[in-house]
Design a protein around this motif. Sequence first.
Motif, PDB file in Angstrom:
ATOM      1  N   HIS A   1       0.822  -1.103   0.284  1.00 47.62           N
ATOM      2  CA  HIS A   1      -0.038   0.175   0.093  1.00 47.62           C
ATOM      3  C   HIS A   1       0.796   1.327   0.040  1.00 47.62           C
ATOM      4  N   LEU A   2       2.212   0.990   0.369  1.00 44.40           N
ATOM      5  CA  LEU A   2       3.042   2.325   0.078  1.00 44.40           C
ATOM      6  C   LEU A   2       4.045   2.236  -1.113  1.00 44.40           C
ATOM      7  N   ALA A   3       4.717   3.144  -1.725  1.00 40.94           N
ATOM      8  CA  ALA A   3       5.557   2.968  -2.595  1.00 40.94           C
ATOM      9  C   ALA A   3       6.572   4.099  -2.396  1.00 40.94           C
ATOM     10  N   VAL A   4       7.707   4.041  -3.089  1.00 44.18           N
ATOM     11  CA  VAL A   4       8.930   4.887  -2.941  1.00 44.18           C
ATOM     12  C   VAL A   4       8.358   6.362  -3.335  1.00 44.18           C
ATOM     13  N   GLY A   5       8.737   7.186  -2.638  1.00 44.76           N
ATOM     14  CA  GLY A   5       8.161   8.599  -2.995  1.00 44.76           C
ATOM     15  C   GLY A   5       7.079   9.284  -2.242  1.00 44.76           C
ATOM     16  N   ASP A   6       6.303   8.232  -1.711  1.00 46.21           N
ATOM     17  CA  ASP A   6       5.097   8.741  -0.983  1.00 46.21           C
ATOM     18  C   ASP A   6       5.383   9.292   0.168  1.00 46.21           C
TER      19      ASP A   6
ATOM     20  N   GLY B   1       7.447   0.330  10.674  1.00 44.08           N
ATOM     21  CA  GLY B   1       6.307  -0.713  10.457  1.00 44.08           C
ATOM     22  C   GLY B   1       5.379   0.100   9.376  1.00 44.08           C
ATOM     23  N   ALA B   2       4.995  -0.515   8.308  1.00 44.00           N
ATOM     24  CA  ALA B   2       4.416  -0.105   7.199  1.00 44.00           C
ATOM     25  C   ALA B   2       3.139   0.486   7.638  1.00 44.00           C
ATOM     26  N   GLU B   3       2.462  -0.123   8.827  1.00 44.24           N
ATOM     27  CA  GLU B   3       1.269   0.071   9.304  1.00 44.24           C
ATOM     28  C   GLU B   3       1.117   1.481   9.924  1.00 44.24           C
ATOM     29  N   GLN B   4       2.695   1.924  10.439  1.00 40.97           N
ATOM     30  CA  GLN B   4       2.785   3.258  11.021  1.00 40.97           C
ATOM     31  C   GLN B   4       2.790   4.255  10.205  1.00 40.97           C
ATOM     32  N   ALA B   5       2.963   4.077   8.911  1.00 41.61           N
ATOM     33  CA  ALA B   5       3.303   5.203   8.070  1.00 41.61           C
ATOM     34  C   ALA B   5       1.970   5.729   7.277  1.00 41.61           C
ATOM     35  N   VAL B   6       1.418   6.699   7.589  1.00 41.78           N
ATOM     36  CA  VAL B   6      -0.133   7.116   7.067  1.00 41.78           C
ATOM     37  C   VAL B   6       0.376   7.914   6.089  1.00 41.78           C
ATOM     38  N   PRO B   7      -0.194   7.697   4.633  1.00 44.67           N
ATOM     39  CA  PRO B   7      -0.191   8.568   3.573  1.00 44.67           C
ATOM     40  C   PRO B   7      -0.681  10.081   3.821  1.00 44.67           C
ATOM     41  N   LEU B   8       0.241  11.106   3.454  1.00 43.45           N
ATOM     42  CA  LEU B   8      -0.274  12.327   3.343  1.00 43.45           C
ATOM     43  C   LEU B   8      -0.780  12.846   2.406  1.00 43.45           C
ATOM     44  N   VAL B   9      -2.284  12.963   2.402  1.00 46.76           N
ATOM     45  CA  VAL B   9      -2.722  13.158   1.177  1.00 46.76           C
ATOM     46  C   VAL B   9      -3.353  14.699   0.913  1.00 46.76           C
ATOM     47  N   GLY B  10      -4.009  14.902  -0.185  1.00 52.71           N
ATOM     48  CA  GLY B  10      -4.746  16.225  -0.336  1.00 52.71           C
ATOM     49  C   GLY B  10      -3.764  17.571  -0.450  1.00 52.71           C
ATOM     50  N   ASP B  11      -2.592  17.504  -0.967  1.00 50.05           N
ATOM     51  CA  ASP B  11      -1.605  18.499  -0.945  1.00 50.05           C
ATOM     52  C   ASP B  11      -1.441  19.134   0.033  1.00 50.05           C
ATOM     53  N   VAL B  12      -1.428  18.456   1.243  1.00 49.27           N
ATOM     54  CA  VAL B  12      -0.900  18.929   2.478  1.00 49.27           C
ATOM     55  C   VAL B  12       0.677  19.030   2.409  1.00 49.27           C
ATOM     56  N   PRO B  13       1.380  20.188   2.702  1.00 51.60           N
ATOM     57  CA  PRO B  13       2.610  20.079   2.770  1.00 51.60           C
ATOM     58  C   PRO B  13       3.699  19.122   3.615  1.00 51.60           C
ATOM     59  N   LEU B  14       4.505  18.738   3.224  1.00 46.37           N
ATOM     60  CA  LEU B  14       5.270  17.577   4.027  1.00 46.37           C
ATOM     61  C   LEU B  14       5.559  17.925   5.122  1.00 46.37           C
ATOM     62  N   GLU B  15       6.113  19.243   5.497  1.00 47.76           N
ATOM     63  CA  GLU B  15       6.373  19.920   6.521  1.00 47.76           C
ATOM     64  C   GLU B  15       5.323  19.673   7.755  1.00 47.76           C
TER      65      GLU B  15
END
Length: 356
Positions: free
Chosen positions: A85-90, A136-150
């Motif tokens: 469910h995650l890929a390099v660059g996410d 753990g991959a389950e700890q990484a929550v995708p940041l969506v909606g053009d929210v700045p990474l910072e």
Amino acid sequence: MQAARYHGRGDIRVEDIDESELGSGQVRVDVDSCGICGSDLHEYAAGPIFIPEGEPHPISGDVAPVTMGHEYSGTVSDVGDGVTHLAVGDAVVINPILYCGECRQCREGNYHICDSIGFTGLSGGDGGFAENVVVGAEQAVPLVGDVPLEYGALVEPLAVGLHAVRRSGLQAGDSVAVFGSGPIGLSVIQSARAAGAGKIYVSEPRAARRDRAVDCGATDTIDPTEMDAVEFITDETGGGVDVTFEVAGIEPTYKAALQSVRPSGTMTVVSIWEGEVSSHPNNIVLGERTITGTLAYLGGPRSDEEYGMVIDMLADGTLDPEPLITDRIGLDDIVDDGFESLLDSESDQVKILVKP
């Protein structure tokens, strides 16, 4: 790579350490930003509290020294076997909660109050005060909606504030008093505003933080060194507000929060404490007041539960992390310009982001 490691009270060192190996079901994340939390300050000034010292933590298996930092965001740079469910660059934010999955609380879905509760970056694991982490991959929550990474580094404290407001039972139109307007206090103010609170009173001794409280939605601010906050709030509301939040972690604010809530109202304690407080039980009994505790945020296997709500609220502008951020520093400056600056009672700092 470099990482800031906790060796003991008052002893945080920036050291060269080996990168963690990437295992099955894990991801490597290059850290963009990591916030210094009030819990980090408690560990530095009066710990260890969550940091395991002597005995390994039952979930992480780690013992001090540990790499600190649990409010962080970054970019996935590698994925382990089995991660689909995650890929390099996410772009992702990390949910740091560690839980056993076996105790009664976990079985009932309350992973955030697990009997062995821990947090990556406090209880062991790869904390965010480092160039990269493996989690753990389950700890990484995708940041969506053009929210700045910072801004992803602010999801964790904003989720704490959101959960506190949900725990309090606040209803639209309720009057609110918040005692302390550090990062979590400001997060509580924003979530209370989003929940439809009426008047929001904020008691805070630092002028700069009172100004930021107004930016976050406070309608009235009080300097408790200049006036009696309890007297002001009870006079203004005819006997007390509907809901109070204690977010400073000291005895005077605990007592003031309890004395400022109306009969049959609710006080929610958000702070992590360094010591005990004294309070007369009649303040609770005679007015049928309720005291509620709150810890962290809902998550566990559904690590995006309240994290996801916060990310959506950031995306649509309901929450604004910018008033919380007061500085951005490099890893080498984390002690003097980070921890020590935040502990300085004369400082105007609120949330300092470390950029490894």
